[in-house]
Design a protein around this motif. Structure first.
Motif, PDB file in Angstrom:
ATOM      1  N   UNK A 253     -90.790 -25.248  -1.278  1.00 51.50           N
ATOM      2  CA  UNK A 253     -89.500 -24.772  -1.784  1.00 51.50           C
ATOM      3  C   UNK A 253     -88.825 -25.812  -2.682  1.00 51.50           C
ATOM      4  N   UNK A 254     -88.860 -27.106  -2.339  1.00 50.66           N
ATOM      5  CA  UNK A 254     -88.282 -28.085  -3.271  1.00 50.66           C
ATOM      6  C   UNK A 254     -88.973 -28.082  -4.638  1.00 50.66           C
ATOM      7  N   UNK A 255     -90.297 -27.899  -4.657  1.00 53.21           N
ATOM      8  CA  UNK A 255     -91.008 -27.862  -5.940  1.00 53.21           C
ATOM      9  C   UNK A 255     -90.604 -26.638  -6.749  1.00 53.21           C
ATOM     10  N   UNK A 256     -90.502 -25.504  -6.090  1.00 56.88           N
ATOM     11  CA  UNK A 256     -90.074 -24.292  -6.786  1.00 56.88           C
ATOM     12  C   UNK A 256     -88.640 -24.417  -7.282  1.00 56.88           C
ATOM     13  N   UNK A 257     -87.811 -25.060  -6.483  1.00 59.42           N
ATOM     14  CA  UNK A 257     -86.428 -25.283  -6.911  1.00 59.42           C
ATOM     15  C   UNK A 257     -86.388 -26.160  -8.153  1.00 59.42           C
ATOM     16  N   UNK A 258     -87.240 -27.185  -8.206  1.00 57.66           N
ATOM     17  CA  UNK A 258     -87.307 -28.037  -9.396  1.00 57.66           C
ATOM     18  C   UNK A 258     -87.699 -27.227 -10.621  1.00 57.66           C
ATOM     19  N   UNK A 259     -88.633 -26.295 -10.441  1.00 62.69           N
ATOM     20  CA  UNK A 259     -89.078 -25.466 -11.566  1.00 62.69           C
ATOM     21  C   UNK A 259     -87.927 -24.604 -12.086  1.00 62.69           C
ATOM     22  N   UNK A 260     -87.231 -23.934 -11.187  1.00 63.66           N
ATOM     23  CA  UNK A 260     -86.138 -23.040 -11.599  1.00 63.66           C
ATOM     24  C   UNK A 260     -85.000 -23.836 -12.232  1.00 63.66           C
ATOM     25  N   UNK A 261     -84.648 -24.956 -11.610  1.00 63.16           N
ATOM     26  CA  UNK A 261     -83.585 -25.786 -12.175  1.00 63.16           C
ATOM     27  C   UNK A 261     -83.995 -26.359 -13.526  1.00 63.16           C
ATOM     28  N   UNK A 262     -85.287 -26.692 -13.673  1.00 64.72           N
ATOM     29  CA  UNK A 262     -85.766 -27.205 -14.958  1.00 64.72           C
ATOM     30  C   UNK A 262     -85.683 -26.137 -16.032  1.00 64.72           C
ATOM     31  N   UNK A 263     -85.975 -24.882 -15.668  1.00 65.26           N
ATOM     32  CA  UNK A 263     -85.861 -23.788 -16.634  1.00 65.26           C
ATOM     33  C   UNK A 263     -84.423 -23.643 -17.110  1.00 65.26           C
ATOM     34  N   UNK A 264     -83.485 -23.726 -16.181  1.00 68.84           N
ATOM     35  CA  UNK A 264     -82.078 -23.623 -16.572  1.00 68.84           C
ATOM     36  C   UNK A 264     -81.678 -24.797 -17.468  1.00 68.84           C
ATOM     37  N   UNK A 265     -82.134 -26.000 -17.131  1.00 66.32           N
ATOM     38  CA  UNK A 265     -81.753 -27.186 -17.891  1.00 66.32           C
ATOM     39  C   UNK A 265     -82.351 -27.183 -19.297  1.00 66.32           C
ATOM     40  N   UNK A 266     -83.634 -26.804 -19.406  1.00 72.74           N
ATOM     41  CA  UNK A 266     -84.264 -26.851 -20.725  1.00 72.74           C
ATOM     42  C   UNK A 266     -83.666 -25.791 -21.648  1.00 72.74           C
ATOM     43  N   UNK A 267     -83.287 -24.639 -21.101  1.00 76.76           N
ATOM     44  CA  UNK A 267     -82.671 -23.623 -21.944  1.00 76.76           C
ATOM     45  C   UNK A 267     -81.255 -24.016 -22.354  1.00 76.76           C
ATOM     46  N   UNK A 268     -80.549 -24.732 -21.467  1.00 77.70           N
ATOM     47  CA  UNK A 268     -79.226 -25.247 -21.854  1.00 77.70           C
ATOM     48  C   UNK A 268     -79.357 -26.267 -22.980  1.00 77.70           C
ATOM     49  N   UNK A 269     -80.377 -27.122 -22.898  1.00 78.39           N
ATOM     50  CA  UNK A 269     -80.600 -28.099 -23.961  1.00 78.39           C
ATOM     51  C   UNK A 269     -80.956 -27.402 -25.276  1.00 78.39           C
ATOM     52  N   UNK A 270     -81.795 -26.372 -25.188  1.00 78.60           N
ATOM     53  CA  UNK A 270     -82.177 -25.631 -26.389  1.00 78.60           C
ATOM     54  C   UNK A 270     -80.979 -24.926 -27.003  1.00 78.60           C
ATOM     55  N   UNK A 271     -80.133 -24.353 -26.159  1.00 76.54           N
ATOM     56  CA  UNK A 271     -78.945 -23.655 -26.644  1.00 76.54           C
ATOM     57  C   UNK A 271     -78.035 -24.610 -27.415  1.00 76.54           C
TER      58      UNK A 271
END
Length: 336
Positions: A253-271
């Protein structure tokens, strides 16, 4: 295909130009743009005339204009939960929503052809606005809206839907309630995206943990989490140090959480950088490209050193696409 950041850039760019304005003229030149709408392109254009834009919304990769004064029963379509209606826009592979002056002045510059395309005026009238003479049209123009009622008397702003590959579409639709949020009916099956204020990371992790599919395949599943495409899936997995071929249920679950949080962070950076553009097919409403392609760590960088460890980035086939990853930072799953 534009992903969440690119569509959000378009949504945010449209809003100040269209909110509170009334459609004084509409035209849908391509039946492919109206292919999901049974009454056809001409019926769609007539329905749009006279409507007032009261909102510009987005979920995942879907965009819509919220309309007042465009009742769907006029088209023989069912009304929504509250009687409101929407024009849903999907950009497909190459769709663009460009804004410019209907009088020919450039609110947004765009390539033009030498052949003028007239815009048909809705039979429901133009009230206090006069439509300007037809302007020279983009060679891939598929539909257009002229919007009046702005702060300057008689001012008309044109929104053009330009689509070179014609995979994009427009669709009139009612609003429905989904889990306490009102969205157009064609978007009802789409999960909340990471930029949604009510996005629940823990709930998404629970869904991922229950699945045996590869974690990248699930990130691309718009019913699990919306808005993520091939670019941002690869970037999120690189940031989280997870190989996209790992079955989701084998990850912690921590690894999956890192993936989801990373998706949110990278899209915020792209935006923040206007999205990712590799060619002229994705631009904002002013015809400008995004710059996040310069900040990519994995996608499209095969043969280049990983920014984290120096190992060369690898490209491998993934369904009918490609995946990019670092073989050291993102260990390939063991075959059983």
């Amino acid at each position: 295909m534009p992903e969440l950041p690119e569509v959000e850039v378009v949504r945010a760019g449209l809003a100040p130009h269209v909110l509170g304005r009334r459609v004084v003229s509409a035209a849908v030149h391509s039946e492919r743009t109206a292919r999901r709408f049974e009454p056809g392109a001409q019926a769609m254009a007539s329905w749009l005339g006279g409507a007032v834009v009261t909102g510009v919304g987005r979920r995942g990769k879907y965009l819509w204009l919220e309309l007042d004064g465009a009742p769907l029963p006029l088209l023989g379509q069912p009304a929504g939960d509250d009687g409101r209606s929407a024009l849903v826009v999907h950009l497909g592979m190459s769709g663009q929503m460009l804004v410019r002056s209907a009088a020919g002045g450039a609110v947004a510059e765009a390539p033009v052809s030498k052949v003028p395309v007239p815009v048909g005026v809705s039979p429901r009238g133009t009230a206090d606005c006069t439509v300007a003479e037809p302007v020279t049209a983009h060679r891939h123009l598929r539909a257009a809206l002229d919007l009046g009622g702005g702060p300057e008397p008689g001012e008309v702003v044109r929104v053009e839907f330009v689509d070179q590959r014609t995979f994009g579409w427009w669709l009139p639709a009612p609003f429905v309630d989904v889990d306490g949020t009102s969205v157009p009916a064609p978007v009802a099956h789409i999960a909340r995206d990471p930029m949604d204020p009510r996005f629940d990371v823990a709930a998404v992790v629970r869904v991922l943990k229950s699945k045996r599919s590869e974690v990248k395949r699930l990130l691309l599943d718009q019913t699990v989490v919306s808005g993520i495409g091939n670019i941002y899936a690869d970037e999120a997995l690189w940031r989280a140090r997870v190989h996209g071929g790992r079955p989701a249920n084998t990850l912690t679950r921590p690894a999956l959480t890192r993936v989801v949080e990373a998706a949110r962070a990278v899209m915020a950076d792209a935006l923040a950088q206007g999205g990712t553009s590799f060619d002229a097919l994705y631009v904002n409403v002013n015809g400008q490209s995004g710059y996040f392609s310069r900040s990519l760590n994995a996608y499209g960088r095969a043969g280049e050193p990983c920014e984290r460890c120096g190992t060369l980035i690898v490209r491998e086939r993934f369904t009918n696409r490609s995946s990019y990853f670092c073989p050291k930072c993102q260990r390939t799953p063991r075959l059983r």
